[in-house]
Enzyme design. Structure first.
Site, PDB file in Angstrom:
ATOM      1  N   TYR A 109       0.860  -1.189   0.000  1.00 16.78           N
ATOM      2  CA  TYR A 109       0.000   0.000   0.000  1.00 16.78           C
ATOM      3  C   TYR A 109       0.891   1.233   0.000  1.00 16.78           C
ATOM      4  O   TYR A 109       1.913   1.296   0.702  1.00 16.78           O
ATOM      5  CB  TYR A 109      -0.899   0.028   1.236  1.00 16.78           C
ATOM      6  CG  TYR A 109      -1.670   1.330   1.371  1.00 16.78           C
ATOM      7  CD1 TYR A 109      -2.923   1.476   0.795  1.00 16.78           C
ATOM      8  CD2 TYR A 109      -1.107   2.433   2.025  1.00 16.78           C
ATOM      9  CE1 TYR A 109      -3.611   2.681   0.881  1.00 16.78           C
ATOM     10  CE2 TYR A 109      -1.784   3.634   2.110  1.00 16.78           C
ATOM     11  CZ  TYR A 109      -3.033   3.756   1.540  1.00 16.78           C
ATOM     12  OH  TYR A 109      -3.703   4.946   1.606  1.00 16.78           O
ATOM     13  N   GLU A 197      -3.884   7.403  -3.791  1.00 15.54           N
ATOM     14  CA  GLU A 197      -3.714   6.096  -3.168  1.00 15.54           C
ATOM     15  C   GLU A 197      -3.434   5.045  -4.236  1.00 15.54           C
ATOM     16  O   GLU A 197      -4.138   4.972  -5.245  1.00 15.54           O
ATOM     17  CB  GLU A 197      -4.984   5.746  -2.391  1.00 15.54           C
ATOM     18  CG  GLU A 197      -4.932   4.456  -1.619  1.00 15.54           C
ATOM     19  CD  GLU A 197      -6.208   4.209  -0.843  1.00 15.54           C
ATOM     20  OE1 GLU A 197      -6.180   4.335   0.392  1.00 15.54           O
ATOM     21  OE2 GLU A 197      -7.241   3.900  -1.468  1.00 15.54           O
TER      22      GLU A 197
END
Length: 222
Positions: A109, A197
């Site tokens: 991530y 993101e």
């Protein structure tokens, strides 16, 4: 304002972040032609809506031929896709992203948000990719690496290097990871974003890094 995944990837690519080869289609015929141009054995067809969890709702298909891409696109286009983020009404799919499949070794991530408590951008990274960062924060907050950026100075190379080392990367992986982090931050800063993101950012079997899924929210008041 939110943008679609394919639009976010175009911005990231322009700032040097590797993304899978792919293009958006509005018809099943167009999807098949794009698959033929991509020419890989594994192809992913992804519904383009402003919501996460598309795979759980049947909006992401992994197939192995242009014919299967056409069939998958025909099934996805026009469907009302319901995910945990759309609510019970769902959202109608009008476009699909057709892109090459990636041989995934590991999912990570990487994201940038505005930390209003410190009035500065915050870079977050974790080796727990592929799941919502909120879940990681709730269940294993120690697995999230955080690095604040002074907006008057910008992201400095040593900060990107530090994130890579804290993720446990080998020395030969730090350079590529620094490039990804730098490109992500540039996209965030230059587009006046509230959020950028990449989830997951994948480490491939060949050792490369690719932004497999991307999300971007712009600040309408910027």
């Amino acid at each position: 304002m939110k943008v679609h995944e394919y639009q976010a990837k175009e911005i990231l690519k322009a700032h040097g972040v590797p993304v899978p080869k792919g293009r958006v289609a509005e018809t099943s015929d167009e999807a098949r032609r794009l698959a033929e141009e991509i020419g890989t054995r594994r192809i992913v067809v992804k519904a383009q809506i402003h919501a996460g969890g598309r795979g759980k709702g049947g909006g992401v298909r992994v197939v192995s031929s242009p014919h299967e891409v056409e069939r998958a696109a025909k099934e996805i286009l026009g469907m009302t896709l319901i995910t945990p983020q759309t609510g019970p009404a769902g959202r109608v799919v009008r476009k699909v992203l057709v892109e090459e499949g990636v041989d995934i070794k590991e999912e990570l991530y990487l994201g940038v948000v505005i930390d209003r408590s410190k009035t500065s951008p915050l870079i977050m990274a974790s080796r727990e990719g592929g799941i919502e960062i909120e879940k990681v924060a709730a269940e294993a907050p120690e697995k999230i690496i955080k690095e604040w950026v002074d907006p008057s100075v910008g992201l400095r190379p040593f900060q990107a290097n530090k994130i890579g080392y804290r993720l446990g990367f080998e020395p030969n992986q730090i350079g590529p990871m620094r490039s990804v982090i730098t490109g992500l931050y540039k996209s965030f800063y230059e587009k006046d974003c509230l959020l950028v993101e990449v989830n997951p950012l994948v480490l491939t079997a060949e050792g490369g890094l690719i932004a497999l899924d991307a999300k971007m929210n712009f600040d309408d008041n910027a």
